[in-house]
Scaffold this motif. Sequence first.
Motif, PDB file in Angstrom:
ATOM      1  N   SER A  78       0.825  -1.201   0.000  1.00 57.72           N
ATOM      2  CA  SER A  78       0.000   0.000   0.000  1.00 57.72           C
ATOM      3  C   SER A  78       0.866   1.260   0.000  1.00 57.72           C
ATOM      4  O   SER A  78       2.024   1.226  -0.417  1.00 57.72           O
ATOM      5  CB  SER A  78      -1.000  -0.010   1.166  1.00 57.72           C
ATOM      6  OG  SER A  78      -2.001   0.975   0.962  1.00 57.72           O
ATOM      7  N   ILE A  83      -5.651   3.165   1.597  1.00 55.52           N
ATOM      8  CA  ILE A  83      -6.664   3.297   0.555  1.00 55.52           C
ATOM      9  C   ILE A  83      -7.927   3.979   1.075  1.00 55.52           C
ATOM     10  O   ILE A  83      -8.625   4.677   0.328  1.00 55.52           O
ATOM     11  CB  ILE A  83      -7.005   1.908  -0.028  1.00 55.52           C
ATOM     12  CG1 ILE A  83      -5.725   1.165  -0.416  1.00 55.52           C
ATOM     13  CG2 ILE A  83      -7.894   2.035  -1.263  1.00 55.52           C
ATOM     14  CD1 ILE A  83      -5.904  -0.325  -0.599  1.00 55.52           C
ATOM     15  N   ASP A  84      -8.245   3.788   2.355  1.00 55.41           N
ATOM     16  CA  ASP A  84      -9.441   4.431   2.894  1.00 55.41           C
ATOM     17  C   ASP A  84      -9.308   5.947   2.913  1.00 55.41           C
ATOM     18  O   ASP A  84     -10.269   6.676   2.647  1.00 55.41           O
ATOM     19  CB  ASP A  84      -9.770   3.901   4.285  1.00 55.41           C
ATOM     20  CG  ASP A  84      -8.609   4.017   5.258  1.00 55.41           C
ATOM     21  OD1 ASP A  84      -7.453   4.186   4.810  1.00 55.41           O
ATOM     22  OD2 ASP A  84      -8.845   3.935   6.481  1.00 55.41           O
ATOM     23  N   ILE A  86      -7.443   7.645   0.779  1.00 54.59           N
ATOM     24  CA  ILE A  86      -7.556   8.016  -0.633  1.00 54.59           C
ATOM     25  C   ILE A  86      -9.027   8.059  -1.039  1.00 54.59           C
ATOM     26  O   ILE A  86      -9.478   8.986  -1.730  1.00 54.59           O
ATOM     27  CB  ILE A  86      -6.772   7.028  -1.513  1.00 54.59           C
ATOM     28  CG1 ILE A  86      -5.272   7.113  -1.205  1.00 54.59           C
ATOM     29  CG2 ILE A  86      -7.033   7.298  -2.996  1.00 54.59           C
ATOM     30  CD1 ILE A  86      -4.437   6.054  -1.902  1.00 54.59           C
ATOM     31  N   GLU A  87      -9.784   7.074  -0.594  1.00 59.02           N
ATOM     32  CA  GLU A  87     -11.200   6.999  -0.954  1.00 59.02           C
ATOM     33  C   GLU A  87     -11.960   8.222  -0.446  1.00 59.02           C
ATOM     34  O   GLU A  87     -12.798   8.799  -1.152  1.00 59.02           O
ATOM     35  CB  GLU A  87     -11.800   5.718  -0.384  1.00 59.02           C
ATOM     36  CG  GLU A  87     -13.142   5.334  -0.976  1.00 59.02           C
ATOM     37  CD  GLU A  87     -13.516   3.916  -0.594  1.00 59.02           C
ATOM     38  OE1 GLU A  87     -13.933   3.152  -1.483  1.00 59.02           O
ATOM     39  OE2 GLU A  87     -13.377   3.567   0.597  1.00 59.02           O
ATOM     40  N   ARG A  88     -11.663   8.655   0.779  1.00 58.32           N
ATOM     41  CA  ARG A  88     -12.323   9.844   1.325  1.00 58.32           C
ATOM     42  C   ARG A  88     -11.896  11.109   0.598  1.00 58.32           C
ATOM     43  O   ARG A  88     -12.638  12.087   0.533  1.00 58.32           O
ATOM     44  CB  ARG A  88     -12.005   9.984   2.822  1.00 58.32           C
ATOM     45  CG  ARG A  88     -12.671   8.924   3.689  1.00 58.32           C
ATOM     46  CD  ARG A  88     -12.631   9.303   5.161  1.00 58.32           C
ATOM     47  NE  ARG A  88     -11.282   9.413   5.681  1.00 58.32           N
ATOM     48  CZ  ARG A  88     -10.613   8.405   6.233  1.00 58.32           C
ATOM     49  NH1 ARG A  88     -11.170   7.198   6.321  1.00 58.32           N
ATOM     50  NH2 ARG A  88      -9.401   8.582   6.701  1.00 58.32           N
ATOM     51  N   THR A  89     -10.694  11.096   0.024  1.00 57.49           N
ATOM     52  CA  THR A  89     -10.152  12.281  -0.634  1.00 57.49           C
ATOM     53  C   THR A  89     -10.659  12.424  -2.060  1.00 57.49           C
ATOM     54  O   THR A  89     -11.032  13.521  -2.488  1.00 57.49           O
ATOM     55  CB  THR A  89      -8.604  12.232  -0.643  1.00 57.49           C
ATOM     56  OG1 THR A  89      -8.142  12.093   0.700  1.00 57.49           O
ATOM     57  CG2 THR A  89      -8.017  13.495  -1.262  1.00 57.49           C
ATOM     58  N   GLN A  94     -11.787   6.460  -8.323  1.00 56.90           N
ATOM     59  CA  GLN A  94     -10.340   6.602  -8.399  1.00 56.90           C
ATOM     60  C   GLN A  94      -9.663   5.735  -7.345  1.00 56.90           C
ATOM     61  O   GLN A  94      -8.615   5.119  -7.598  1.00 56.90           O
ATOM     62  CB  GLN A  94      -9.948   8.073  -8.200  1.00 56.90           C
ATOM     63  CG  GLN A  94      -8.477   8.380  -8.489  1.00 56.90           C
ATOM     64  CD  GLN A  94      -8.192   9.869  -8.368  1.00 56.90           C
ATOM     65  OE1 GLN A  94      -9.098  10.682  -8.227  1.00 56.90           O
ATOM     66  NE2 GLN A  94      -6.919  10.248  -8.412  1.00 56.90           N
ATOM     67  N   ALA A  95     -10.264   5.649  -6.160  1.00 60.37           N
ATOM     68  CA  ALA A  95      -9.691   4.831  -5.090  1.00 60.37           C
ATOM     69  C   ALA A  95      -9.673   3.358  -5.469  1.00 60.37           C
ATOM     70  O   ALA A  95      -8.759   2.616  -5.087  1.00 60.37           O
ATOM     71  CB  ALA A  95     -10.468   5.042  -3.799  1.00 60.37           C
ATOM     72  N   GLN A  96     -10.671   2.912  -6.217  1.00 61.32           N
ATOM     73  CA  GLN A  96     -10.721   1.515  -6.639  1.00 61.32           C
ATOM     74  C   GLN A  96      -9.507   1.173  -7.494  1.00 61.32           C
ATOM     75  O   GLN A  96      -8.861   0.134  -7.300  1.00 61.32           O
ATOM     76  CB  GLN A  96     -12.010   1.248  -7.426  1.00 61.32           C
ATOM     77  CG  GLN A  96     -12.179  -0.185  -7.906  1.00 61.32           C
ATOM     78  CD  GLN A  96     -12.385  -1.172  -6.772  1.00 61.32           C
ATOM     79  OE1 GLN A  96     -12.897  -0.821  -5.723  1.00 61.32           O
ATOM     80  NE2 GLN A  96     -11.951  -2.408  -6.978  1.00 61.32           N
ATOM     81  N   GLY A  99      -6.419   1.328  -5.323  1.00 60.14           N
ATOM     82  CA  GLY A  99      -6.425   0.181  -4.432  1.00 60.14           C
ATOM     83  C   GLY A  99      -5.981  -1.093  -5.117  1.00 60.14           C
ATOM     84  O   GLY A  99      -5.272  -1.921  -4.535  1.00 60.14           O
ATOM     85  N   LEU A 396      -4.428  12.948  -8.067  1.00 55.86           N
ATOM     86  CA  LEU A 396      -4.454  13.149  -6.613  1.00 55.86           C
ATOM     87  C   LEU A 396      -4.121  14.606  -6.301  1.00 55.86           C
ATOM     88  O   LEU A 396      -3.177  15.172  -6.881  1.00 55.86           O
ATOM     89  CB  LEU A 396      -3.440  12.234  -5.915  1.00 55.86           C
ATOM     90  CG  LEU A 396      -3.738  10.733  -5.911  1.00 55.86           C
ATOM     91  CD1 LEU A 396      -2.548   9.954  -5.357  1.00 55.86           C
ATOM     92  CD2 LEU A 396      -4.993  10.437  -5.098  1.00 55.86           C
TER      93      LEU A 396
END
Length: 427
Positions: A78, A83-84, A86-89, A94-96, A99, A396
Amino acid sequence: MANTPYPESYYAASANAVPPRPALQDDVETDVCVIGAGYTGLSSALFLLENGFKVTVLEAARVGFGASGRNGGQIVNSYSRDIDVIERTVGPKQAQLLGQMAFEGGRIIRERVAKYNIQCDLKDGGVFAAMTAKQMGHLESQKRLWERFGHTQLELMDQRRIREVVACDQYVGGMLDMSGGHIHPLNLALGEAAAVESLGGTIYEQSPAVRIERGANPVVHTPQGKVRAKFIIVAGNAYLGNLVPELAAKSMPCGTQVITTEPLGEELAKTLLPQDYCVEDCNYLLDYYRLSGDKRLIFGGGVVYGARDPANIEAIIRPKMLKAFPQLKDVKIDFAWTGNFLLTLSRLPQVGRLGDNIYYSQGCSGHGVTYTHLAGKVLAEALRGQAERFDAFADLPHYPFPGGQMLRTPFAALGAWYYGLRDKFGM
């Protein structure tokens, strides 16, 4: 002309024998000029050469001189922000994609080691060690998160189980990642450089890039030569200096310190780490350690913001080692050194393109061994016109440090002090 040797580290002292490469003393043409012969540059060069590009690599000192040849040698999956975050950001789509890539770097390392027969003491197994119940709860969440993205080689360990793999009474539990592991980092870089040359790539050492002439056919100037290319990959990370000012503004070099004991012998080494896994704790200012191929303990930790070399590295790190392993109180320290990594404000890597033909990746934020190998593949894909994965990183959001370069070090140090207090009091 200046000749920059390797630092006096255990890795340099135990490196596989490789003759020095010549400095660039001519004008050359190539498809891709890579600036920096660390993991990002070497990984990029290998993927490009495997896809038919002509590649020239420029290194200011020796192959693996920077973070690639000085780090803790741990294969950790990682990113420095998981990744969590990133997902919130950036949202789930995109996080998928990010990830799915989070566990690819370690696979690339193992593929390279096997394909090119790289001798780098590769061992499987990495432990995340929890010092508090709160940290253990975080590991439980992390396991669920990683499994959601298909990463299943994980085992949660209670206090009894972690004592079976680490002879340290500080930990309440942990998580074992069998796709993690450890390597001799400089020998990995040297092996990758030999692979680059076996495919027809050229590496020049003692050849710092001093100026980039931008344009349709950019030119990289060194003190005694120049490289004209169709594309440039900037892969200097914490050792890039101010060659590309717009990259320096969004990042900060930081130093981490490492010590290496004298050889412990098979029996003592096996009592410390019976399965020969590497370990890092879950503190914000974390400690990390592992055994070398010749059964020394390599122990690192601490951060120096602004990348200054501390006057006495052993005095900083030895007490941390003895807190974990008091049984080593009479063991001699044979090596102590500093290596720099590049920190970003978000603690996520910065990937992008300047103009049409200058690509870069930087800012692993202390999480670079696996990410840099992935970055090389992603950059090579972008140069081949396959930009989806490159764009996932390039999109990002990144920001300059508050107060610019003058205030970034004290602000970062203040933040580290705060998180250090949280670590100390288990908050």
